[in-house]
Design a protein around this motif. Structure first.
Motif, mmCIF file in Angstrom:
data_model
loop_
_atom_site.group_PDB
_atom_site.id
_atom_site.type_symbol
_atom_site.label_atom_id
_atom_site.label_comp_id
_atom_site.label_asym_id
_atom_site.label_seq_id
_atom_site.Cartn_x
_atom_site.Cartn_y
_atom_site.Cartn_z
ATOM 1 N N UNK A 232 0.829 -1.204 0.000
ATOM 2 C CA UNK A 232 0.000 0.000 0.000
ATOM 3 C C UNK A 232 0.863 1.253 0.000
ATOM 4 N N UNK A 233 0.305 2.321 -0.555
ATOM 5 C CA UNK A 233 0.856 3.655 -0.388
ATOM 6 C C UNK A 233 -0.038 4.390 0.602
ATOM 7 N N UNK A 234 0.583 5.094 1.544
ATOM 8 C CA UNK A 234 -0.153 5.741 2.626
ATOM 9 C C UNK A 234 0.204 7.225 2.635
ATOM 10 N N UNK A 235 -0.803 8.065 2.471
ATOM 11 C CA UNK A 235 -0.566 9.501 2.377
ATOM 12 C C UNK A 235 -0.512 10.154 3.757
ATOM 13 N N UNK A 236 0.230 9.526 4.650
ATOM 14 C CA UNK A 236 0.471 10.031 5.999
ATOM 15 C C UNK A 236 1.780 9.437 6.501
ATOM 16 N N UNK A 237 2.293 9.972 7.595
ATOM 17 C CA UNK A 237 3.457 9.377 8.241
ATOM 18 C C UNK A 237 3.023 8.130 9.011
ATOM 19 N N UNK A 238 3.822 7.078 8.959
ATOM 20 C CA UNK A 238 3.580 5.862 9.732
ATOM 21 C C UNK A 238 4.564 5.834 10.889
ATOM 22 N N UNK A 239 4.057 5.753 12.109
ATOM 23 C CA UNK A 239 4.894 5.777 13.310
ATOM 24 C C UNK A 239 5.281 4.390 13.792
ATOM 25 N N UNK A 240 4.467 3.392 13.475
ATOM 26 C CA UNK A 240 4.724 2.038 13.977
ATOM 27 C C UNK A 240 3.916 1.050 13.150
ATOM 28 N N UNK A 241 4.477 -0.148 12.950
ATOM 29 C CA UNK A 241 3.725 -1.245 12.335
ATOM 30 C C UNK A 241 4.019 -2.514 13.134
ATOM 31 N N UNK A 242 3.041 -3.391 13.201
ATOM 32 C CA UNK A 242 3.311 -4.720 13.738
ATOM 33 C C UNK A 242 2.362 -5.722 13.094
ATOM 34 N N UNK A 243 2.938 -6.867 12.760
ATOM 35 C CA UNK A 243 2.271 -7.897 11.976
ATOM 36 C C UNK A 243 1.875 -9.054 12.875
ATOM 37 N N UNK A 256 -1.280 -0.522 11.700
ATOM 38 C CA UNK A 256 -0.604 0.713 11.325
ATOM 39 C C UNK A 256 -0.935 1.799 12.336
ATOM 40 N N UNK A 257 0.081 2.476 12.844
ATOM 41 C CA UNK A 257 -0.107 3.675 13.654
ATOM 42 C C UNK A 257 0.375 4.843 12.798
ATOM 43 N N UNK A 258 -0.546 5.729 12.411
ATOM 44 C CA UNK A 258 -0.220 6.807 11.481
ATOM 45 C C UNK A 258 -0.587 8.158 12.084
ATOM 46 N N UNK A 259 0.058 9.211 11.585
ATOM 47 C CA UNK A 259 -0.288 10.576 11.983
ATOM 48 C C UNK A 259 -0.555 11.402 10.732
ATOM 49 N N UNK A 260 -1.486 12.348 10.875
ATOM 50 C CA UNK A 260 -1.803 13.236 9.751
ATOM 51 C C UNK A 260 -1.301 14.653 10.004
ATOM 52 N N UNK A 261 -0.358 14.790 10.939
ATOM 53 C CA UNK A 261 0.180 16.102 11.283
ATOM 54 C C UNK A 261 -0.426 16.662 12.551
#
Length: 274
Positions: A232-243, A256-261
């Motif tokens: 995937x492409x994600x139009x935000x910053x990703x702070x953490x991932x775990x599978x 996905x842990x993401x931030x939008x600013x």
């Protein structure tokens, strides 16, 4: 129905990790890698389930109406020491629309906006759950479902209302780091985050560029990290991932842990491959 075990699942995510060597040697290396992945995945799943059932801590008072403050970065934080997860259609559409799947069968679900306790930030050294730290203390925050962590492929009821995530203290010496972290650190790579569930040569990873993120599945071949397939492409910053893989199928769920600013969000991405 499916009869594969967690150990068999670990074999699936390890395929493709061997380098270009003579066939007999490659087969031996593959078998050794698979056995190691089997043991690692089995052990990790036991740890996850043990942690999910352990006693967690909760502050007294009305946790449904947290007292909010602003941290040094201006972001909202809670004073009750819990993670507050807010859900709603606006939150879901905002983040879901920012995630562009690149494989058939990918599903993005159960999106929540997270408000962290004041003084804590995400500790991305460890996968498999949401770990926060204030520099001296490490906490594992537990999802509000029977599993205590991200349920693979939606093996729990959908979350329909806001809730709080309790926590348990983890001694720093007992914080388990994902094996792929050392791999991407030792090999020149543009990857910033990774999660493997115990396999050093096959893992999911994040590349960042100008507040956008690319999520892909990567393998180690001939001493280099190569993208096996994009997710995937994600139009935000990703702070953490775990599978988290399911116990009886290939693929699994990437948290996905993401931030939008301004705000931080949690989203589950189910992938049929990995």
């Amino acid at each position: 129905m499916r009869t594969q075990t967690v150990m068999m699942m670990a074999v699936l995510i390890s395929i493709g990790g061997a380098g270009a060597v003579p066939q007999a040697t490659a087969q031996t290396n593959d078998n050794a890698s698979e056995r190691k992945a089997n043991r690692s995945a089995s052990t990790l799943y036991e740890v996850l389930n043990e942690q999910a059932s352990s006693r967690s801590k909760q502050s007294t008072g009305d946790v449904g109406t947290p007292v909010l403050k602003r941290d040094a970065n201006g972001s909202a934080c809670t004073t009750d020491q819990l993670v507050h997860a807010s859900v709603g259609s606006n939150i879901t559409s905002r983040i879901k629309n920012s995630i562009v799947p690149l494989q058939k069968g990918i599903q993005v679900r159960d999106i929540a906006m997270l408000t962290l306790p004041c003084g804590f930030k995400i500790d991305d050294r460890s996968g498999w759950s949401l770990f926060l730290t204030n520099g001296s203390e490490v906490r594992r925050y537990i999802e509000n479902n029977p599993f205590g962590f991200a349920p693979a492929f939606g093996f729990s009821d959908p979350i329909e209302k806001s809730y709080t995530m309790k926590y348990e203290d983890i001694p720093r010496e007992k914080v388990q780091t994902d094996s792929c972290i050392n791999t991407i650190a030792s090999i020149s790579s543009s990857l910033k985050l990774c999660s493997s569930f115990g396999n050093e040569k096959s893992f999911f990873g994040i590349e960042r560029s100008d507040h956008t993120s690319h999520l892909g599945h990567y393998v180690v071949r001939d001493g280099a990290i190569i993208e096996d397939f994009p997710l995937a492409n994600i139009n935000n910053d990703v702070n953490s991932i775990y599978f988290i893989p399911p116990p009886d199928a290939s693929g699994g769920t990437i948290t996905l842990i993401v931030t939008d600013g301004q705000n931080r969000y949690r989203a589950y991405m189910d992938t049929p491959r990995g």
